[in-house]
Design an enzyme around this catalytic site. Structure first.
Site, PDB file in Angstrom:
ATOM      1  N   GLY A 164      49.736 -19.965  29.244  1.00 38.54           N
ATOM      2  CA  GLY A 164      49.619 -20.180  27.805  1.00 38.54           C
ATOM      3  C   GLY A 164      50.880 -19.855  27.023  1.00 38.54           C
ATOM      4  N   SER A 196      51.182 -22.980  32.244  1.00 39.05           N
ATOM      5  CA  SER A 196      51.983 -23.894  31.421  1.00 39.05           C
ATOM      6  C   SER A 196      52.356 -25.196  32.124  1.00 39.05           C
ATOM      7  CB  SER A 196      53.234 -23.177  30.874  1.00 39.05           C
ATOM      8  OG  SER A 196      52.858 -22.139  29.983  1.00 39.05           O
ATOM      9  N   GLY A 217      45.440 -25.155  32.147  1.00 36.58           N
ATOM     10  CA  GLY A 217      44.635 -24.636  31.043  1.00 36.58           C
ATOM     11  C   GLY A 217      44.733 -25.546  29.832  1.00 36.58           C
ATOM     12  N   GLY A 218      45.566 -25.150  28.870  1.00 37.61           N
ATOM     13  CA  GLY A 218      45.669 -25.851  27.588  1.00 37.61           C
ATOM     14  C   GLY A 218      45.793 -27.359  27.699  1.00 37.61           C
TER      15      GLY A 218
END
Ligand code: PGA
Length: 235
Positions: A164, A196, A217-218
């Site tokens: 992140g 990331s 993730g994001g």
């Protein structure tokens, strides 16, 4: 085949099915399998919708026991019943937010295997550990303490400082850790890189030796980004 796994974390409501639908509508990416791990509330509906498709659905965590008096917890059997194929265990956010130790992570991974699913077991060093040159030692200790004796297992190397933050290790740093994990785990265990991962760096990271996929993730929350990352597997 690379495994491209999306960890939605505590994000996603019923309306987020639009992102799943976009993944289902797109052609299966070349050289990559897709796994989406939405919050527990969405696993059953997502798995039903993705049934028979090229997209698998997984959980983000589970209790180590099958059932019982554990208010608020969800077992691996419940996630299996909901249609999950994989469950992430030992994510650094679980280790930090819920004090999960290697011993707990091992029990959870065993629970996942007991339910007939594949654990995705996360390990990774903090920035202080990397800066002090302790990375390989930390990873070895985490593997020693948390890897269960099970047939099917995926390891995710996720440097805590890369999660992140938009920062990623260099490809030679990734290569060093993945080679060490591969040497320890032997053939047959897939090793994902996480932290990331984005459309712009996916191809480069996925090309590193012993990187068998990514835990995202994001950038997994938007189907277009997730698909662009998966496209990096074919590059
Ligand atoms: P990130 O998260 O891709 O947002 O860095 C990765 C993860 O925590 O699994």
């Amino acid at each position: 085949m690379k495994l491209i796994a999306g960890n939605w974390k505590m994000n996603g409501l019923k309306a987020s099915v639009a992102e799943l639908d976009a993944l289902l509508a797109a052609p299966a990416p070349e050289g990559a399998e897709l796994l989406v791990c939405p919050p527990a509330t969405l696993v059953a509906s997502f798995a039903r919708r993705a049934s028979g498709s090229h997209v698998k659905v997984g959980g983000q965590d589970c209790h180590w026991l099958e059932s019982g008096a554990h208010t608020g917890d969800v077992s691996a059997e419940m996630l299996a019943d909901a249609g999950a194929t994989h469950i992430i265990v030992g994510h650094s956010e679980r280790r930090a937010d819920h004090g999960e130790t290697d011993a707990v992570v091992r029990m959870k991974a065993q629970g996942v295997a007991r339910a007939g699913l594949v654990p995705i077991l996360c390990v990774g060093e903090t920035l202080a550990e990397r800066d002090s040159g302790a990375t390989l030692e930390v990873i070895a200790r985490q593997l020693e303490g948390s890897v269960p004796d099970v047939r099917a297992l995926v390891i995710a190397y996720e440097p805590v400082w890369a999660i992140g933050t938009g920062r990623t290790p260099t490809t030679s740093q990734v290569a060093e850790v993945h080679a060490a994990i591969a040497a320890r785990m032997g053939a047959g265990v897939r090793i994902l890189y996480g932290g990331s991962v984005k459309p712009g760096n996916a191809a480069e990271l996925l090309a590193v030796p012993h990187v068998d996929g990514a835990l995202v993730g994001g950038a997994s929350l938007k189907a277009a980004d997730f698909l662009a990352i998966a496209a990096g597997a074919a590059a």
